[in-house]
Design an enzyme around this catalytic site. Structure first.
Site, short mmCIF file in Angstrom:
data_model
loop_
_atom_site.label_atom_id
_atom_site.label_comp_id
_atom_site.label_asym_id
_atom_site.label_seq_id
_atom_site.Cartn_x
_atom_site.Cartn_y
_atom_site.Cartn_z
N ASP A 153 -20.75 65.23 116.38
CA ASP A 153 -19.22 64.64 116.33
C ASP A 153 -18.40 65.96 116.68
OD1 ASP A 153 -17.29 62.64 116.41
OD2 ASP A 153 -17.84 62.24 114.32
N GLU A 212 -19.08 61.56 124.68
CA GLU A 212 -18.07 60.53 124.30
C GLU A 212 -16.87 61.66 124.43
OE1 GLU A 212 -18.22 57.61 121.17
OE2 GLU A 212 -16.87 58.80 120.15
#
Length: 440
Positions: free
Chosen positions: A86, A208
């Protein structure tokens, strides 16, 4: 469908996914219990931690991966699962997480975003503006999105988008190239349509992009340009996290108009279908139960939800119930650290908005004030729990403190069943709210 992997995570493609952030390395049994009980078609992303969180908790990508994989192996779990590296900002971040086996990579180009562009005057925009290489792709175009909005790309709109996101798009493309090289031997999920970048890019790592850390919502034109430029660059774009309307603060429910949110979500989802397909991603997704049904409905089940700090808060609830004196020490310590540790978070709480532990005689009341309970409020009003935000933001300081950190972990190790059961209940509520939207 992704094929089960007994050895580690796998790309999950366009299936609905839920990220279970685990800052301590001991939450996976509870996460798995909730997913197994109520998850249904939703896939679990069990290894998920940002580089920032790893730094604050003194963990490595390999440790994050090993904690999740070991717990899943111990439970005999053989279904496909994901691993999200992330908030990646540098090539070194990418290489470290790819080497640990992560398969899902969240690009965070926020350092290259100019958030002041939202409020700049036309004269200020002109002073900052440098024509991007993609200007002629859009200038003068009007795009009618099927079952969605009509987007007009006039010069003022594109200038502001270029000032705000031009450098961020270039940085994201550079990082995506690093990911494709680092994951070139990772197979792409077989369920992606053959004409999407996910099926044709050189690597199997799923990407992403996060553009949610701005004060103003992401406009539809900005969403279109960002995603379209990544798509044209051959990026394996599996999901995109816009800045949605309303407020998505850490540790509390959604604050805003749910009807306006759902209308906006439908427009963003229509763009994602038109340009991808790819999923919409909800960051700061912890505790946002009031918006989950709308999110699942608007995306028609093509979503990713990311949670992190809420598992840490449930770990603190274990301490509050089994070691109240330790919980009081953590509250005092967190209050002392809050003003410094909150700097990187969008939160409203102040230390004046929650009482010091010395003013609260009942241990049960202190737990309620700092960890809260599920609210019974009208839909869409959300709720504000400043104590939760104070504890949420100070997790790194607590777990790395040589005294409190050891005592905290010792309490969790002594009461694993309590932690599992709390997480099962907590995330069961999250997953049930998402499923209600998918079913409705």
């Amino acid at each position: 469908m992704p094929q089960p992997s007994e050895n580690g995570p796998t790309p999950l493609g366009l299936e609905p996914t839920f990220g279970f952030g685990d800052r301590l390395g001991s939450a996976t049994p509870g996460h798995l219990a909730a997913l197994t009980r109520v998850g249904g078609p939703i896939r679990g992303v069990f290894a998920q931690q940002s580089i920032r969180e790893m730094d604050r908790t003194a963990r490595t990508p390999h440790q994050v991966m090993r904690a999740a994989a070991s717990a899943l192996d111990a439970a005999g779990y053989h279904a496909p699962w994901g691993a999200d590296a992330d908030h990646l900002k540098t090539p070194a971040d990418v290489e470290a997480t790819a080497a640990a086996g992560f398969t899902f990579f969240t690009l965070d180009p926020s350092d290259h975003v100019d958030p002041s562009a939202d409020d700049d005057t036309p004269e200020q925009i002109d002073a900052k503006y440098q024509p991007p290489p993609w200007l002629d792709d859009y200038l003068g175009r009007t795009v009618d999105i099927p079952d969605g909005p009509t987007i007009a790309f006039d010069e003022p709109t594109l200038k502001r988008a270029a000032v705000k996101y031009g450098r961020a798009i270039a940085h994201a493309l550079d990082l995506a190239g690093v990911i494709q090289q680092a994951t070139r031997h990772t197979p792409a999920p077989p369920d992606n349509p053959p004409d999407t970048p996910a099926a044709t890019s050189g690597g199997g790592g799923e990407i992403e992009i996060s553009v949610d850390e701005t004060e103003q919502p992401t406009t539809l034109a900005e969403h279109f340009v960002i995603a379209d430029q990544l798509r044209r660059g051959g990026v394996n774009l599996v999901s995109l996290a816009p800045r949605f309307v309303g407020e998505l603060e850490k540790g509390v429910d959604y604050l805003g108009d749910l009807a306006a949110l759902e209308a906006s979500l439908r427009d963003h989802a229509a763009i994602a279908e038109y340009l991808g397909p790819y999923k919409l991603s909800l960051h700061s997704g912890s505790d946002k139960l009031s918006m989950y049904p709308a999110f699942a409905r608007a995306t028609r089940g093509r979503f990713h939800v990311k949670t992190a700090g809420t598992s840490y808060l449930e770990a603190l609830r274990v301490v509050a119930r089994h070691a109240p004196p330790l919980f009081r020490r953590i509250v005092t310590f967190s209050r002392d650290r809050y003003d410094q540790d909150r700097a990187t978070y969008h939160v409203h709480a102040t230390t004046d908005s929650a009482p010091p532990e010395s003013d609260v005689r009942s241990d049960h009341d202190l737990e309620g004030l700092y960890l809260g309970h599920w609210p019974d409020v009208p839909e869409g009003e959300g709720y504000a729990q400043p104590g939760r935000q104070i504890l949420h933001c100070t997790f790194g300081s607590v777990v790395t403190d040589p005294d409190l950190g050891l005592a905290f972990r010792a309490c969790l190790d002594k009461h694993p069943d309590t932690y599992r059961d709390l997480l099962d209940d907590h995330f069961g509520r999250h997953l049930q709210a998402l499923r209600s939207g998918m079913n409705g």
